[in-house]
Design an enzyme around this catalytic site. Structure first.
Site, PDB file in Angstrom:
ATOM      1  N   SER A 108       0.934  -1.110   0.016  1.00 53.70           N
ATOM      2  CA  SER A 108      -0.039   0.066   0.096  1.00 53.70           C
ATOM      3  C   SER A 108       0.865   1.035  -0.104  1.00 53.70           C
ATOM      4  CB  SER A 108      -0.956   0.077   1.205  1.00 53.70           C
ATOM      5  OG  SER A 108      -1.874   0.945   1.313  1.00 53.70           O
ATOM      6  N   HIS A 111      -8.153  -4.833  -0.976  1.00 48.35           N
ATOM      7  CA  HIS A 111      -7.021  -4.309  -0.853  1.00 48.35           C
ATOM      8  C   HIS A 111      -5.973  -5.158   0.088  1.00 48.35           C
ATOM      9  CE1 HIS A 111      -4.053  -1.165  -0.385  1.00 48.35           C
ATOM     10  NE2 HIS A 111      -4.111  -0.977   0.961  1.00 48.35           N
TER      11      HIS A 111
END
Length: 709
Positions: free
Chosen positions: A562, A677
């Site tokens: 991320s 995610h």
């Protein structure tokens, strides 16, 4: 509810031809914009081809299948911690996943049996059975139950693991969904109970109801038995806000306080509290502070900036009655950390405030009780030192906190910490590897500006020097990176760190600036135009390892996911001389486009606005995608992501891969079709990724094979 150049190029056998047809803007100069079409046939064909090449190359490693099987066995080990999610009356809930329940069981046990270390579990929802029955891959997003009985719950289920979910009303007493009960359609929603027949909801109400970040900006009040379309607006934010979110916090006397948070930016917002007339009153909480709980009629607030003479990082309290009456004075200080300390998290029980504290990145649990004179008495819980502490949940009535404690070499142990600070072991996992001869050290590297940067190092005593090193870091969003058991380090890579140390190499967790290891000051030091400091910190740690004779240039891998994926991308493009490999997960990489993709606009307070020339001037200097140069030979990179990531756009990883491959640089690429995610929809996919990463590290750093897959 949830705190939630037009050039013809053959890449992996796929023709990467002309750019997308679009207006003649600066962005049209990007020949790989078509890879931002998430489910486009052409884009997915490229992804499938890249995936296939990576799988073929890395699964050929003789160790691959053994690694995959071991990783899956560890992840599905029935001897896992039954982490308590919520205490509902005299019951405790948990989400359990194993080989027979890959999606999980939402279950409950009697609180007394749980605290005795012998929980007797009963299934509430079998997510695997539900997924099969409804033909949907449901991923658990949590449950919000109506106090005080906690029988009616708003259950959030995500199809495939995306941030968006469906909310459905569930009856815990009948163990079934409520017929004609509350249902919120698929969206990035936030909801909370106002009472048994009323919800406060932020969701996608139609055109214009979402922020530019893709989150709700309108909160409405929905009455049972009425169409959702008839819900009445309670509060409306601006389109440029991040989100507007309702939430409920229950005090020790049973009073349920309802709040709405208007998130103006990622780090600023307004907090409003509902009055007796149903209207919401703005609280005196500074826009830069966080509402952390309610305790005995007080708003418990964490300061991110100084407030008068009260330093940043402190915990303060306001009297709620005064706030509702419009006569709130300055807050009372509850706790002020020292220069080496940071408040990681807070939990409130009926008679105490529990603070999960970091002191030079080591965990410590404090219990604070009011002394009757306006002050607070501190007690340190009797937990192991030099470890990472996670607060799981609390039994508010008995002032008992449940906490999981672990370190690199010590497996997770679940404790019940009682009101007197004593700690009882409820469950301790057996060791999953032989730690004999392994040693953990904390060192401090000196960054470019002279700042001392802490990092943890794990290696075998007597391991050959110099060897290869793997550095994992994050450096953003006020999130500290803390040691966890080696079978779960680094994040989303399973037992890779364990394998790495076992084979005589060095594993490092770097506490670079941008995180929350030392509170707000550590985070603020790397915001926006100061972002480069986080990357300089990383390079300082790498250089410190070299200076200690543990490794050499080109034998260091960087790992991040991320925001950490951005860091790893920057490391490769800025210092290809220093790093020989990079594990780049769910990354931000095109910082010119990031704010226009999915939730990207919500992070402009962290990075800056690339559409503002002054901001782009400093972002352009480090943005990985824009800084790939044809005249530079980059080390092989491993990119992993998910097609269904609705937070960080998969186009970042795709475009970065395509651009590198266009210049002949080796890229290992793996994009899962599910998982959101977090990447990977279940443990079987996580095990594959772990084995692939280990095979990649062995190929590139140990065997020295720098060729493309």
């Amino acid at each position: 509810m949830k705190f939630k150049s037009t050039r013809i190029l053959a890449v992996a056998g796929i023709a990467l031809a002309a750019p997308l047809a679009m207006a003649a803007t600066a962005q049209s100069a990007d020949p790989y914009l078509w890879l931002e079409n998430i489910h486009g046939k052409r884009a997915l064909a490229a992804v499938d081809a890249w995936n296939a090449k990576t799988m073929k190359a890395l699964t050929a490693n003789p160790q691959y299948e053994k690694d995959r099987e071991q990783a899956l066995k560890i992840m599905n080990d029935p001897a896992q911690i039954a982490t308590p999610a919520q205490v509902l009356g005299q019951s405790v809930t948990n989400l359990w996943q194993d080989t027979g329940h890959t999606h999980g069981l939402w279950r409950e046990a009697d609180l007394a049996s749980f605290e005795a270390g012998k929980p007797e579990w009963q299934t509430l929802i079998d997510l695997d059975a539900l997924s099969k029955q409804e033909g949907q891959k449901w991923v658990w997003h949590g449950a919000d139950c109506l106090p005080p009985a906690d029988n009616r719950c708003l259950v959030a289920l995500s199809p495939g693991g995306s941030d968006a979910d469906i909310v459905r009303e569930w009856d815990r007493s009948t163990k079934s969904f409520v017929k004609d009960g509350f249902t919120i359609p698929l969206a990035k929603s936030n909801s909370t109970w106002e009472n048994a027949d009323t919800l406060l909801i932020g969701t996608d109400w139609g055109a214009g109801s979402m922020t530019t970040s893709g989150y709700p900006r309108v909160v409405k009040r929905w009455k049972r038995g009425t169409p959702l379309a008839d819900a009445k607006t309670v509060m409306e934010g601006k389109t440029t806000d991040v989100s507007v979110t309702p939430l409920t916090i229950v005090d020790n006397d049973g009073t349920a306080y309802h709040f709405i948070n208007r998130g103006i930016t990622f780090y600023t917002g307004e907090n409003w509290i509902e009055g007796a007339d149903g209207n919401f009153v703005k609280t005196p909480i500074p826009e830069t502070a966080n509402l952390s709980g309610v305790q005995d009629g007080r708003l418990i607030v964490s300061l991110k900036k100084p407030l008068g003479d009260i330093p940043a990082g402190s915990i303060v309290g306001w009297n709620i009655a005064d706030v509702l009456a419009g006569k709130a004075d300055a807050p009372k200080v509850v706790f002020a950390p020292s220069n080496t300390q940071a408040v990681k998290s807070i939990a409130t029980t009926d008679h105490a405030i529990w603070i999960n504290l970091l002191d030079n990145v080591a965990g410590k649990l404090l219990k604070l009780t009011a002394d009757g004179n306006g002050g607070w008495t501190q007690h340190v819980a009797q937990l192991p030192g030099n470890a990472t502490i996670d607060l799981d949940t609390a039994d508010k009535k008995s002032d008992t906190i449940f906490a999981t404690v672990q370190s690199f070499l010590t497996p997770p142990t679940l404790y019940a910490v009682s009101a007197n600070g004593s700690a009882k072991v409820l469950q301790s996992l057996p060791a999953q590897f032989d730690a004999t001869g392994m040693k953990v050290e904390q060192h401090f590297a000196t960054s470019k500006d002279g700042t001392k940067i802490p990092y943890f190092m794990v290696r075998k005593a007597g391991a050959p020097k110099p060897g290869a090193a793997l550095i994992h870091a994050y450096g953003g969003f006020d999130l500290p990176q803390l040691p966890s058991y080696l079978t779960t380090e680094p994040y989303r890579a399973g037992p890779v760190a364990m394998w790495w140390v076992q084979q005589g190499q060095t594993y490092v967790l770097a506490n670079i600036r941008g995180g929350g290891e030392y509170g707000p000051r550590w985070h603020d030091a790397a915001l926006r135009q100061n972002r480069q400091k986080a990357y300089d910190d990383l390079y300082a740690v790498a250089q410190d390892l070299i200076s200690r004779g543990l490794t050499t240039k080109g034998k260091i891998a960087v790992s991040g996911r991320s925001n950490g994926g951005l860091m790893a991308g920057v490391a490769v493009t800025e210092r290809p001389d220093l790093f020989g490999a990079a594990i780049i997960g769910s990354p931000l990489l095109d910082m010119k486009r990031y704010s226009h993709l999915l939730a990207g606009a919500s992070w402009m307070a962290e990075y800056g606005n690339p559409d503002v020339p002054a901001d782009w001037a400093f972002m352009r200097k480090y943005s990985p995608y824009q800084n790939i140069r044809k005249d530079v030979k980059y080390p092989p990179v491993f990119l992993y992501s998910s097609t269904e990531d609705d937070r960080v756009h998969p186009g970042h990883a795709r475009k970065f891969a395509a651009k590198l491959m266009a210049d002949g640089d080796p890229v290992f690429f793996h994009e899962y079709r599910f998982g959101g995610h977090s990447v990977g929809g279940d443990h079987s996919e996580d095990a594959v990724r772990a084995a692939l990463i280990h095979a990649y590290l062995d190929r590139v750093l140990i065997d020295g094979n720098k060729t493309a897959p």
